[in-house]
Design a protein around this motif. Structure first.
Motif, mmCIF file in Angstrom:
data_model
loop_
_atom_site.group_PDB
_atom_site.id
_atom_site.type_symbol
_atom_site.label_atom_id
_atom_site.label_comp_id
_atom_site.label_asym_id
_atom_site.label_seq_id
_atom_site.Cartn_x
_atom_site.Cartn_y
_atom_site.Cartn_z
ATOM 1 N N ARG A 49 66.466 17.962 15.924
ATOM 2 C CA ARG A 49 65.552 19.002 16.397
ATOM 3 C C ARG A 49 64.468 19.218 15.344
ATOM 4 O O ARG A 49 64.752 19.556 14.203
ATOM 5 N N GLY A 51 61.628 21.131 16.149
ATOM 6 C CA GLY A 51 61.030 22.427 16.451
ATOM 7 C C GLY A 51 61.764 23.037 17.619
ATOM 8 O O GLY A 51 62.716 22.456 18.142
ATOM 9 N N THR A 54 61.077 20.513 20.434
ATOM 10 C CA THR A 54 60.785 19.138 20.046
ATOM 11 C C THR A 54 62.012 18.480 19.437
ATOM 12 O O THR A 54 62.587 18.993 18.481
#
Length: 73
Positions: A49, A51, A54
């Motif tokens: 991960r 973000g 994202t």
């Protein structure tokens, strides 16, 4: 457009499985559903991960996966 893996870093899913709309050829030609089923079962590497919305995969993990395909034959 050619689709090759960078030396290091991260790749997004469309770079791995391809995207006809963006003219990206697949490195691993499977569907999105097959890819995520493989991630869930442990056949494919888990994403990182980056973000809140994202995720990406480590290039090193994708290279190991490709190597394992070569050894399976």
């Amino acid at each position: 457009m050619s689709n090759t893996l960078p030396e290091t870093g991260f790749v997004r899913l469309r770079q791995i499985i391809g995207n006809p709309a963006r003219n990206l050829t697949p490195i691993i030609p499977v569907s999105r559903t097959t890819w995520f089923d493989g991630v869930k079962s442990g056949r494919f590497p888990k994403p990182v991960r980056l973000g809140p919305r994202t995720v990406a995969w480590r290039v090193e993990d994708i290279r190991k996966l490709l190597d394992s395909f070569g050894n399976a034959a």
